[in-house]
Design a protein around this motif. Sequence first.
Motif, PDB file in Angstrom:
ATOM      1  N   CYS A  47       0.827  41.590  27.251  1.00 45.89           N
ATOM      2  CA  CYS A  47       2.053  42.364  27.442  1.00 45.89           C
ATOM      3  C   CYS A  47       2.085  43.620  26.588  1.00 45.89           C
ATOM      4  O   CYS A  47       1.612  43.622  25.461  1.00 45.89           O
ATOM      5  CB  CYS A  47       3.269  41.520  27.071  1.00 45.89           C
ATOM      6  SG  CYS A  47       3.435  40.022  28.044  1.00 45.89           S
ATOM      7  N   SER A 107      -4.294  42.635  30.459  1.00 46.60           N
ATOM      8  CA  SER A 107      -2.908  42.960  30.747  1.00 46.60           C
ATOM      9  C   SER A 107      -2.389  42.154  31.920  1.00 46.60           C
ATOM     10  O   SER A 107      -3.124  41.835  32.844  1.00 46.60           O
ATOM     11  CB  SER A 107      -2.762  44.441  31.054  1.00 46.60           C
ATOM     12  OG  SER A 107      -1.401  44.744  31.217  1.00 46.60           O
ATOM     13  N   THR A 130       2.885  44.064  33.396  1.00 44.86           N
ATOM     14  CA  THR A 130       4.337  44.139  33.377  1.00 44.86           C
ATOM     15  C   THR A 130       4.720  45.561  32.985  1.00 44.86           C
ATOM     16  O   THR A 130       4.268  46.054  31.958  1.00 44.86           O
ATOM     17  CB  THR A 130       4.926  43.141  32.353  1.00 44.86           C
ATOM     18  OG1 THR A 130       4.497  41.836  32.708  1.00 44.86           O
ATOM     19  CG2 THR A 130       6.438  43.196  32.335  1.00 44.86           C
TER      20      THR A 130
END
Length: 109
Positions: A49, A69, A72
């Motif tokens: 994140c 990743s 988001t």
Amino acid sequence: NENPNYKKICIQITKNYIFIASILKSALDELFNNRFFIILGESVYGDCCIDEVTANHLCPDLIIKVGNSCYTPCKNIPFYYLSIIPQNFKKQLEFYENLFTNESTYNHI
């Protein structure tokens, strides 16, 4: 992400690549001396994140997430994902040069 004139940039690096943080920062400082780079480590809630909470305290113009990743999106800060560290360090520096000199609408590289 329409304006490539980012001046204060947070680069968040996952633990797998944190060992290159000082080299990366030195190279970016030398190449782009009109910008201020801040290296962030992983967020406390997961290395996938973007740590928008910490970044908000630093007031950056842009966040670049390097490494794993979950993609988001950030809500308040422009961002880019750099999923893979190229084996050739020069290629990674070319990514940053492209980002800062050309208009780009990509959030994932």
